[in-house]
Enzyme design. Structure first.
Site, PDB file in Angstrom:
ATOM      1  N   HIS A  73       1.033  -1.198  -0.034  1.00 53.87           N
ATOM      2  CA  HIS A  73       0.037   0.204   0.056  1.00 53.87           C
ATOM      3  C   HIS A  73       0.898   1.315   0.015  1.00 53.87           C
ATOM      4  O   HIS A  73       1.635   1.337   1.027  1.00 53.87           O
ATOM      5  CB  HIS A  73      -1.000   0.034   1.357  1.00 53.87           C
ATOM      6  CG  HIS A  73      -2.000  -0.975   1.262  1.00 53.87           C
ATOM      7  ND1 HIS A  73      -3.003  -0.965   2.058  1.00 53.87           N
ATOM      8  CD2 HIS A  73      -2.065  -1.930   0.177  1.00 53.87           C
ATOM      9  CE1 HIS A  73      -4.002  -1.942   1.630  1.00 53.87           C
ATOM     10  NE2 HIS A  73      -3.588  -2.453   0.699  1.00 53.87           N
ATOM     11  N   TYR A 199      -8.947   4.946   8.187  1.00 50.31           N
ATOM     12  CA  TYR A 199      -9.304   5.257   9.409  1.00 50.31           C
ATOM     13  C   TYR A 199     -10.231   6.546   9.509  1.00 50.31           C
ATOM     14  O   TYR A 199     -10.042   7.388   9.043  1.00 50.31           O
ATOM     15  CB  TYR A 199      -8.029   5.813  10.208  1.00 50.31           C
ATOM     16  CG  TYR A 199      -6.717   4.809  10.266  1.00 50.31           C
ATOM     17  CD1 TYR A 199      -5.964   4.504   9.208  1.00 50.31           C
ATOM     18  CD2 TYR A 199      -6.493   4.125  11.578  1.00 50.31           C
ATOM     19  CE1 TYR A 199      -5.047   3.860   9.213  1.00 50.31           C
ATOM     20  CE2 TYR A 199      -5.434   3.247  11.526  1.00 50.31           C
ATOM     21  CZ  TYR A 199      -4.760   3.081  10.510  1.00 50.31           C
ATOM     22  OH  TYR A 199      -3.496   2.111  10.717  1.00 50.31           O
ATOM     23  N   PRO A 291      -3.339  -0.385  18.954  1.00 48.28           N
ATOM     24  CA  PRO A 291      -3.043  -0.653  17.592  1.00 48.28           C
ATOM     25  C   PRO A 291      -3.334   0.446  16.539  1.00 48.28           C
ATOM     26  O   PRO A 291      -3.043   0.174  15.249  1.00 48.28           O
ATOM     27  CB  PRO A 291      -4.232  -1.663  17.230  1.00 48.28           C
ATOM     28  CG  PRO A 291      -5.261  -1.483  18.568  1.00 48.28           C
ATOM     29  CD  PRO A 291      -4.356  -1.141  19.594  1.00 48.28           C
ATOM     30  N   LYS A 295       1.529  -0.628  14.994  1.00 43.45           N
ATOM     31  CA  LYS A 295       2.922  -0.448  15.610  1.00 43.45           C
ATOM     32  C   LYS A 295       3.485  -1.662  16.451  1.00 43.45           C
ATOM     33  O   LYS A 295       4.633  -1.929  16.574  1.00 43.45           O
ATOM     34  CB  LYS A 295       3.355   0.854  16.667  1.00 43.45           C
ATOM     35  CG  LYS A 295       3.123   2.064  15.703  1.00 43.45           C
ATOM     36  CD  LYS A 295       4.322   2.108  14.345  1.00 43.45           C
ATOM     37  CE  LYS A 295       4.119   3.110  13.407  1.00 43.45           C
ATOM     38  NZ  LYS A 295       4.501   2.750  12.093  1.00 43.45           N
ATOM     39  N   TYR A 383       4.060   6.532   9.896  1.00 42.73           N
ATOM     40  CA  TYR A 383       3.049   5.388   9.496  1.00 42.73           C
ATOM     41  C   TYR A 383       4.133   4.359   8.896  1.00 42.73           C
ATOM     42  O   TYR A 383       4.035   2.975   9.231  1.00 42.73           O
ATOM     43  CB  TYR A 383       2.237   5.794   8.608  1.00 42.73           C
ATOM     44  CG  TYR A 383       0.855   4.650   8.809  1.00 42.73           C
ATOM     45  CD1 TYR A 383       0.898   3.924   7.529  1.00 42.73           C
ATOM     46  CD2 TYR A 383       0.280   4.501   9.571  1.00 42.73           C
ATOM     47  CE1 TYR A 383      -0.086   2.885   7.433  1.00 42.73           C
ATOM     48  CE2 TYR A 383      -0.975   3.594   9.702  1.00 42.73           C
ATOM     49  CZ  TYR A 383      -1.067   2.789   8.674  1.00 42.73           C
ATOM     50  OH  TYR A 383      -1.997   1.655   8.636  1.00 42.73           O
TER      51      TYR A 383
HETATM   52  P1  FAS Z   1       2.815 -11.920  21.668  1.00 37.33           P
HETATM   53  O1  FAS Z   1       1.888 -11.449  22.885  1.00 37.33           O
HETATM   54  O2  FAS Z   1       2.363 -12.035  20.390  1.00 37.33           O
HETATM   55  O3  FAS Z   1       3.628 -13.448  21.971  1.00 37.33           O
HETATM   56  C1  FAS Z   1       3.847 -13.452  23.310  1.00 37.33           C
HETATM   57  C2  FAS Z   1       3.915 -15.285  23.470  1.00 37.33           C
HETATM   58  O4  FAS Z   1       4.299 -15.501  24.685  1.00 37.33           O
HETATM   59  C3  FAS Z   1       2.679 -15.839  23.414  1.00 37.33           C
HETATM   60  O5  FAS Z   1       2.426 -16.720  22.226  1.00 37.33           O
HETATM   61  C4  FAS Z   1       2.273 -16.265  24.772  1.00 37.33           C
HETATM   62  O6  FAS Z   1       1.500 -17.321  24.627  1.00 37.33           O
HETATM   63  C5  FAS Z   1       3.686 -16.643  25.220  1.00 37.33           C
HETATM   64  N1  FAS Z   1       3.775 -16.470  26.719  1.00 37.33           N
HETATM   65  C6  FAS Z   1       3.116 -15.719  27.546  1.00 37.33           C
HETATM   66  N2  FAS Z   1       3.380 -15.890  28.747  1.00 37.33           N
HETATM   67  C7  FAS Z   1       4.276 -17.118  28.708  1.00 37.33           C
HETATM   68  C8  FAS Z   1       5.031 -17.598  29.745  1.00 37.33           C
HETATM   69  N3  FAS Z   1       5.014 -17.474  31.112  1.00 37.33           N
HETATM   70  N4  FAS Z   1       5.746 -18.691  29.449  1.00 37.33           N
HETATM   71  C9  FAS Z   1       6.073 -19.274  28.071  1.00 37.33           C
HETATM   72  N5  FAS Z   1       5.438 -18.335  27.131  1.00 37.33           N
HETATM   73  C10 FAS Z   1       4.594 -17.366  27.388  1.00 37.33           C
HETATM   74  N6  FAS Z   1      -0.751  -5.162  16.784  1.00 37.33           N
HETATM   75  C11 FAS Z   1      -0.831  -4.242  15.541  1.00 37.33           C
HETATM   76  O7  FAS Z   1      -0.010  -3.929  15.038  1.00 37.33           O
HETATM   77  N7  FAS Z   1      -2.352  -4.298  15.135  1.00 37.33           N
HETATM   78  C12 FAS Z   1      -3.169  -4.898  15.780  1.00 37.33           C
HETATM   79  O8  FAS Z   1      -4.418  -4.759  15.137  1.00 37.33           O
HETATM   80  C13 FAS Z   1      -2.989  -5.650  16.756  1.00 37.33           C
HETATM   81  N8  FAS Z   1      -3.912  -6.092  17.493  1.00 37.33           N
HETATM   82  C14 FAS Z   1      -3.991  -7.119  18.551  1.00 37.33           C
HETATM   83  C15 FAS Z   1      -4.928  -7.566  19.276  1.00 37.33           C
HETATM   84  C16 FAS Z   1      -4.722  -8.371  20.506  1.00 37.33           C
HETATM   85  C17 FAS Z   1      -5.914  -9.112  21.251  1.00 37.33           C
HETATM   86  C18 FAS Z   1      -3.563  -8.106  20.938  1.00 37.33           C
HETATM   87  C19 FAS Z   1      -3.097  -8.878  22.555  1.00 37.33           C
HETATM   88  C20 FAS Z   1      -2.491  -7.537  20.485  1.00 37.33           C
HETATM   89  C21 FAS Z   1      -2.552  -6.905  19.197  1.00 37.33           C
HETATM   90  N9  FAS Z   1      -1.609  -6.170  18.576  1.00 37.33           N
HETATM   91  C22 FAS Z   1      -1.761  -5.657  17.503  1.00 37.33           C
HETATM   92  C23 FAS Z   1      -0.325  -6.199  18.966  1.00 37.33           C
HETATM   93  C24 FAS Z   1       0.602  -7.693  18.871  1.00 37.33           C
HETATM   94  O9  FAS Z   1       0.271  -7.773  17.392  1.00 37.33           O
HETATM   95  C25 FAS Z   1       1.749  -7.485  19.273  1.00 37.33           C
HETATM   96  O10 FAS Z   1       2.433  -6.254  19.048  1.00 37.33           O
HETATM   97  C26 FAS Z   1       2.462  -8.719  18.817  1.00 37.33           C
HETATM   98  O11 FAS Z   1       1.810  -9.933  18.964  1.00 37.33           O
HETATM   99  C27 FAS Z   1       3.916  -8.767  19.638  1.00 37.33           C
HETATM  100  O12 FAS Z   1       4.388  -9.796  19.759  1.00 37.33           O
HETATM  101  P2  FAS Z   1       5.275 -10.558  20.915  1.00 37.33           P
HETATM  102  O13 FAS Z   1       5.991  -9.381  21.569  1.00 37.33           O
HETATM  103  O14 FAS Z   1       6.002 -11.786  20.257  1.00 37.33           O
HETATM  104  O15 FAS Z   1       3.935 -10.699  21.744  1.00 37.33           O
HETATM  105  C1  PHB Z   2      -5.295  -4.591  11.066  1.00 32.32           C
HETATM  106  O1  PHB Z   2      -5.463  -4.800   9.692  1.00 32.32           O
HETATM  107  O2  PHB Z   2      -5.776  -5.645  12.086  1.00 32.32           O
HETATM  108  C2  PHB Z   2      -4.932  -3.290  11.549  1.00 32.32           C
HETATM  109  C3  PHB Z   2      -4.604  -2.264  10.636  1.00 32.32           C
HETATM  110  C4  PHB Z   2      -4.185  -1.186  10.964  1.00 32.32           C
HETATM  111  C5  PHB Z   2      -4.325  -0.883  12.320  1.00 32.32           C
HETATM  112  C6  PHB Z   2      -4.499  -1.770  13.235  1.00 32.32           C
HETATM  113  C7  PHB Z   2      -4.984  -3.053  12.876  1.00 32.32           C
HETATM  114  O3  PHB Z   2      -3.828   0.398  12.634  1.00 32.32           O
END
Ligand code: FAS
Ligand code: PHB
Length: 388
Positions: A73, A199, A291, A295, A383
């Site tokens: 994009h 957005y 989100p 980032k 961005y």
């Molecule tokens: P993660 O949370 O992805 O991974 C951590 C891992 O550690 C998990 O698999 C967990 O099971 C494991 N873990 C936890 N405790 C543990 C323990 N005690 N022992 C062993 N393993 C353990 N970011 C965006 O940019 N856009 C979005 O739309 C977006 N939506 C999101 C929605 C939700 C519900 C959440 C929670 C986050 C969202 N995020 C989004 C942010 C997300 O994408 C994170 O930034 C990304 O997963 C970060 O990756 P990790 O740091 O690896 O953490």
């Molecule tokens: C998504 O596609 O899940 C998404 C895209 C942009 C954002 C957050 C989530 O800022």
């Protein structure tokens, strides 16, 4: 479990990418993941990859599927007051973003670990860290009824915002804010309403039109914190989404049954420092952003880039300069992303108690973005992602 060089707690994007990057430097690691592989792959999360993230993944053999399936994009859109402001990312920065779901990134990472014979332990419970201030930290964990202990030179805390590793940093300062709303997200096997992300700021609240492919749409609506998913059947979601979009966009909305629905709370948290002794945090274990700025996942990638580079220097020639500077280096980029995510959230959401003045500030900022190349460049460079 034999001893290893780097023990990684958490098998999400941060932990698995760290293991992959360490492998490229010939550094051994073990990943301990609390959940099953399928559970991790079943989580629907981020969707936007910064240019730097795409370049880094490609540089480490993880770019083929992104090239095939990722959607590049060159622009992003802000909608408010019935108009759409397009921010030309390519014209302002020479860069673009790529739509490629976190689920796909995670799948690619697990397949790369499989191909390399990387040590990954799934359903590892009760992970605990010991002797972090020594030069030989130890970890204990259990799988089923079997308990295991092993040693490592370093521990990487990549266990996300609900993990245990951050609790081992005694002198940590936490900078946190909770936003007074969440995002109600829906995934549907429908063509996205627009070729690019939109957005939207509407009197009813924020809306986001995103996608995972040309046949898979991802939409979000700002919702109260205590929203009950059961009160939002698909029809109600589609009607409200159409309401919050400009008519020129909403009239093109193609609806369909939801595949996944979830509510994500919005908050910001930064833990300082990100390291103590032989423990280094990366990703959501150290910081969480709303989100809105897309980032979260990208910050996990940049943390892991800095940490793998620092560990490679240590194992190459014993130098500890990059390791000692890791927290400071990572936090500099983290704070820029936290600020941008906060700015986007403030600009595009309706805050309870935000009187006429707050609305007027949002409208004025959007007017400035609509007419100022400097304002658009400032938004675009954040961005697409600031340089690593
Ligand atoms: P993660 O949370 O992805 O991974 C951590 C891992 O550690 C998990 O698999 C967990 O099971 C494991 N873990 C936890 N405790 C543990 C323990 N005690 N022992 C062993 N393993 C353990 N970011 C965006 O940019 N856009 C979005 O739309 C977006 N939506 C999101 C929605 C939700 C519900 C959440 C929670 C986050 C969202 N995020 C989004 C942010 C997300 O994408 C994170 O930034 C990304 O997963 C970060 O990756 P990790 O740091 O690896 O953490
Ligand atoms: C998504 O596609 O899940 C998404 C895209 C942009 C954002 C957050 C989530 O800022």
């Amino acid at each position: 479990m034999a001893d290893t060089q780097v023990a990684i707690v958490g098998g999400g994007p941060a932990g698995t990418l760290l293991a992959h990057l360490l492998e490229s430097h010939g550094i051994e690691s073990v990943v301990l993941e609390r959940r099953s592989r399928d559970y991790v792959l079943g989580r629907i999360r981020a969707g936007v990859l910064e240019q730097g993230t795409v370049d880094l993944l490609a540089a480490h053999g993880l770019g083929d599927r992104i090239d095939r399936e990722g959607l590049r994009h060159t622009g992003v859109n802000l909608a408010a007051g019935g108009r759409v402001i397009r921010i030309d990312l390519a014209a302002r920065t020479g860069k673009a973003v790529t739509i490629y779901g976190q689920t796909q990134v995670q799948t690619d990472l697990y397949e790369a670990r499989d191909a390399a014979g990387g040590a990954m332990v799934f359903e590892a419970e009760d992970v605990a860290l010991h002797d972090l201030e020594s030069d030989r930290p130890r970890l204990t964990y259990s799988v089923g009824c079997e308990s295991t202990t092993f040693g490592a030179d370093f521990v990487a805390g990549c266990d996300g915002s609900h993990g245990v590793c951050s609790s081992y940093l005694p002198a940590v300062r936490r900078y946190a804010t909770d936003y007074p709303f969440g995002w109600l997200g829906i995934l549907a096997a429908t063509p996205p309403v627009c070729d690019e992300l939109i957005y939207a700021n509407h009197p009813n609240g924020f809306a986001l039109c995103s996608m995972r492919s040309r046949q898979l749409s991802r939409y979000y609506l700002q919702c109260p914190m205590d929203t009950d998913l059961e009160e939002w059947p698909d029809d109600r979601f589609w009607d409200e989404l159409r309401t919050r979009l400009p008519a020129t966009v909403g009239d093109n909305l193609i609806t369909g049954p939801s595949i996944e629905r979830s509510i994500t709370p919005l908050h910001s948290l930064v833990s300082e420092p990100m390291q103590v002794g032989r423990l280094h945090l990366a990703g959501d274990a150290a910081h969480v952003v709303p989100p809105t700025g897309a980032k979260g996942l990208n910050l996990a990638v940049s943390d892991v880039h800095y940490l793998s580079r620092a560990l490679a220097a240590y194992y190459r020639d014993g130098s500890t300069g990059l390791l000692n500077a890791y927290s400071r280096t990572a936090l500099s980029r983290v704070w820029n992303a936290v600020r941008f995510s906060w700015w986007m959230t403030q600009l595009m959401h309706r805050f309870p108690g935000d009187g006429d003045f707050g609305l007027r500030m949002q409208q004025t900022e959007l007017d400035y973005l609509a007419t100022s190349r400097a304002a658009q460049t400032a938004m675009a460079e954040n961005y697409v992602g600031l340089p690593l």
